[in-house]
Write an enzyme that holds these catalytic residues in place. Structure first.
Site, PDB file in Angstrom:
ATOM      1  N   CYS A 152       7.974  -3.138  -4.804  1.00  0.00           N
ATOM      2  CA  CYS A 152       6.851  -2.214  -4.660  1.00  0.00           C
ATOM      3  C   CYS A 152       6.101  -2.124  -5.979  1.00  0.00           C
ATOM      4  CB  CYS A 152       7.391  -0.844  -4.261  1.00  0.00           C
ATOM      5  SG  CYS A 152       6.113   0.401  -4.028  1.00  0.00           S
ATOM      6  N   HIS A 207       6.924  -0.306   5.223  1.00  0.00           N
ATOM      7  CA  HIS A 207       6.945   0.008   3.788  1.00  0.00           C
ATOM      8  C   HIS A 207       5.653   0.716   3.378  1.00  0.00           C
ATOM      9  CE1 HIS A 207       7.738  -1.175  -0.590  1.00  0.00           C
ATOM     10  NE2 HIS A 207       6.498  -0.727  -0.597  1.00  0.00           N
ATOM     11  N   GLU A 208       4.517   0.154   3.787  1.00  0.00           N
ATOM     12  CA  GLU A 208       3.234   0.729   3.366  1.00  0.00           C
ATOM     13  C   GLU A 208       3.008   2.103   3.988  1.00  0.00           C
ATOM     14  OE1 GLU A 208       1.840  -0.443   0.879  1.00  0.00           O
ATOM     15  OE2 GLU A 208       2.908  -2.348   0.876  1.00  0.00           O
ATOM     16  N   HIS A 247       4.605   5.070   2.347  1.00  0.00           N
ATOM     17  CA  HIS A 247       3.901   5.650   1.193  1.00  0.00           C
ATOM     18  C   HIS A 247       3.054   6.855   1.609  1.00  0.00           C
ATOM     19  CE1 HIS A 247       4.842   2.953  -2.121  1.00  0.00           C
ATOM     20  NE2 HIS A 247       4.569   1.887  -1.397  1.00  0.00           N
TER      21      HIS A 247
HETATM   22 NI    NI Z   1       5.155   0.033  -2.053  1.00  0.00          NI
END
Ligand code: NI
Length: 183
Positions: free
Chosen positions: A105, A147-148, A151
């Site tokens: 990341c 994953h995104e 966030h």
């Molecule tokens: Ni990330």
């Protein structure tokens, strides 16, 4: 064109729930997306979420290079996923299958870890034109989206790991690659 500064783990903007975008086609959102694209191209990652550039809004961009899909599937013609913008995305797992894979990341520079993720998902979002987007994804594509989108809810991948002994510096991972079978 603007290359934005990337927030690193520990910054409060990465810990909060990002706010929904009310008007995906507004000039402000369009500018944000362009700047995120410039930033992603500059740093060379596969994805970027708005909180990572200090903007607490539900916007994500990502792409999946063809090479990543080829490495994974090994069958049939591999097609990558072109640069995609997701506004106010929602993820729905399509089954219970969990797969482990290595993630890194931009907000956790220098490190990589083994993270369990759903292997099959459906994701829905709005496009910058305000149109609905609805896709099914698996494998690395599904991993990147999870994953995104994490966030946007204040999660960084180490918070999703269930074995922190599998958190490493990328340099060490490369140095000892092969000595410890992964994935
Ligand atoms: Ni990330």
């Amino acid at each position: 064109m603007a290359i934005l500064k990337i927030a690193r783990m520990g910054h409060p903007v990465l810990k909060r729930r990002a706010d929904p975008v009310e008007d995906p086609s507004s000039p402000e959102i369009s500018r944000l997306i362009n700047d995120m694209m410039d930033t992603l191209a500059d740093v060379g990652g596969v994805g970027l979420a708005a909180p990572q550039v200090h903007v607490p809004l539900r916007v994500v961009i990502f792409h999946v290079p063809k090479a990543r899909m080829e490495a994974e599937d090994g069958e049939g013609p591999a097609i990558g996923v072109p640069l995609t913008v997701l506004i106010n995305p929602e993820i729905e797992p399509l089954d219970d299958e969990i797969e482990e894979g290595v993630e890194a990341c931009l907000s956790v520079p220098g490190l990589a870890g083994v993270v369990p993720r759903y292997n099959h998902i459906r994701y829905r979002a709005q496009t910058p034109a305000g149109e609905p987007l609805d896709r099914v994804a698996k494998g690395f594509h599904a991993r990147v989206v999870q994953h995104e989108c994490d966030h946007l809810d204040g999660f960084l991948y180490p918070m999703r790991m269930n074995d922190l002994s599998k958190l490493s510096f990328v340099e060490e991972l490369k140095r000892y690659a092969g000595e410890e079978a992964e994935d």
